[in-house]
Design a protein around this motif. Structure first.
Motif, short mmCIF file in Angstrom:
data_model
loop_
_atom_site.label_atom_id
_atom_site.label_comp_id
_atom_site.label_asym_id
_atom_site.label_seq_id
_atom_site.Cartn_x
_atom_site.Cartn_y
_atom_site.Cartn_z
N ARG A 74 12.66 39.49 55.38
CA ARG A 74 11.41 40.23 55.10
C ARG A 74 11.42 40.66 53.62
NH1 ARG A 74 13.07 44.22 57.23
NH2 ARG A 74 12.67 43.66 59.38
N HIS A 75 10.29 40.50 52.93
CA HIS A 75 10.25 40.90 51.52
C HIS A 75 8.83 41.16 51.04
CE1 HIS A 75 10.02 36.45 51.54
NE2 HIS A 75 9.07 36.66 50.66
N ARG A 76 8.76 41.85 49.93
CA ARG A 76 7.49 42.16 49.29
C ARG A 76 7.41 41.42 47.96
NH1 ARG A 76 4.08 47.05 49.39
NH2 ARG A 76 2.94 47.24 47.41
N HIS A 77 6.17 41.05 47.57
CA HIS A 77 5.95 40.39 46.28
C HIS A 77 5.10 41.30 45.39
CE1 HIS A 77 7.46 36.35 47.27
NE2 HIS A 77 6.92 36.51 48.46
N PRO A 78 5.63 41.75 44.26
CA PRO A 78 4.79 42.52 43.33
C PRO A 78 3.85 41.63 42.52
CG PRO A 78 7.02 42.35 42.49
CD PRO A 78 7.02 41.68 43.82
N HIS A 91 4.79 30.44 59.72
CA HIS A 91 3.84 31.56 59.69
C HIS A 91 4.59 32.83 59.31
CE1 HIS A 91 5.47 31.74 63.84
NE2 HIS A 91 5.30 33.04 63.70
N TYR A 92 3.80 33.87 59.06
CA TYR A 92 4.39 35.17 58.77
C TYR A 92 4.20 36.08 59.98
CZ TYR A 92 4.58 33.95 53.79
OH TYR A 92 4.87 33.36 52.60
N LEU A 93 5.20 36.90 60.27
CA LEU A 93 5.08 37.85 61.38
C LEU A 93 3.90 38.80 61.16
CD1 LEU A 93 8.82 38.86 62.05
CD2 LEU A 93 7.43 37.13 63.22
N PHE A 106 -2.30 31.17 49.17
CA PHE A 106 -2.21 32.13 48.07
C PHE A 106 -1.81 33.48 48.64
CE2 PHE A 106 -4.47 35.68 45.91
CZ PHE A 106 -3.69 35.72 44.76
N GLU A 107 -0.76 34.06 48.06
CA GLU A 107 -0.29 35.37 48.52
C GLU A 107 -0.50 36.36 47.38
OE1 GLU A 107 3.75 34.61 49.65
OE2 GLU A 107 3.18 32.97 50.97
N PRO A 108 -1.34 37.37 47.59
CA PRO A 108 -1.67 38.28 46.50
C PRO A 108 -0.53 39.25 46.19
CG PRO A 108 -2.68 39.04 48.53
CD PRO A 108 -2.03 37.72 48.85
N THR A 112 3.54 41.74 51.71
CA THR A 112 4.87 41.86 52.32
C THR A 112 4.89 41.00 53.56
OG1 THR A 112 5.06 44.16 51.57
CG2 THR A 112 6.55 43.46 53.32
N HIS A 113 5.95 40.19 53.72
CA HIS A 113 5.93 39.28 54.86
C HIS A 113 7.33 38.83 55.28
CE1 HIS A 113 4.87 36.52 51.31
NE2 HIS A 113 6.16 36.50 51.47
N THR A 114 7.35 38.23 56.46
CA THR A 114 8.59 37.74 57.07
C THR A 114 8.31 36.32 57.53
OG1 THR A 114 8.89 39.99 57.90
CG2 THR A 114 10.37 38.28 58.76
FE FE Z 1 7.42 35.42 50.14
#
Ligand code: FE
Length: 175
Positions: A74-78, A91-93, A106-108, A112-114
């Motif tokens: 699991r992690h966050r992207h700034p 997929h993401y949880l 596209f991930e803004p 935060t995802h797993t």
């Molecule tokens: Fe990621």
């Protein structure tokens, strides 16, 4: 957009030089089936194949390959992430959509995802363009660590040393 002024010689190559400060271009043929040792095994059955490791803009492009079902950290992207699924699906949880083969994602910044590879997928390969870092967190957002282009380069150096390519092998991917 087409040029606003007429081009009298549209089929002539440009004669101007590359700017002195420009970095070298990169062309990597056969990224999907070249030397297996280039795929850095992060953990059991999870690999990253570095493409461009950009240390002056703080991003990297890679192929992520997973050959098992299950959950990744699991992690966050700034910063933003772009992805293109080349094989399999995931997929993401945290979301109800599925990134199928051929999907662009596209991930803004702030996402935060797993990442999860479902049962029945033998192999998943996705091209990712990641800016900034992966900021590992617990479910409540408390920090557990991070990865960025610099930690990735160090991981590559250690792995390429181990598999016999040498620590400097990664240098060709750095810009
Ligand atoms: Fe990621």
């Amino acid at each position: 957009m087409l040029p606003k002024l007429p081009d009298r010689n549209p089929f002539e190559p440009a004669r101007i030089p590359l700017p002195r400060e420009a970095v070298k271009e990169m062309v990597i043929p056969n990224v999907l089936d070249d030397d297996e040792r280039i795929w850095v095994e992060h953990r059991d059955q999870v690999w990253t194949r570095p493409l461009c490791l950009n240390v002056s803009n703080g991003y990297w492009t890679e192929l992520l390959r997973v050959r098992k079902s299950g959950v990744l950290h699991r992690h966050r992207h700034p910063n933003p992430v772009h992805g293109l699924v080349l094989k399999g699906r995931w997929h993401y949880l945290e979301h109800d959509w599925v990134a199928e083969e051929g999907s662009y994602v596209f991930e803004p910044p702030g996402e935060t995802h797993t990442l999860t590879v479902p049962k029945g997928v033998d192999e998943m390969i996705t091209f990712f363009h990641v800016t900034g870092c992966l900021y590992y967190i617990d479910p409540d957002g408390n920090p557990l660590g991070y990865d960025d282009v610099f930690t990735l380069i160090e991981d590559c150096r250690a792995y390429y040393t181990k598999v016999g390519l040498g620590a400097d092998f990664v240098d060709q991917f750095i810009r």
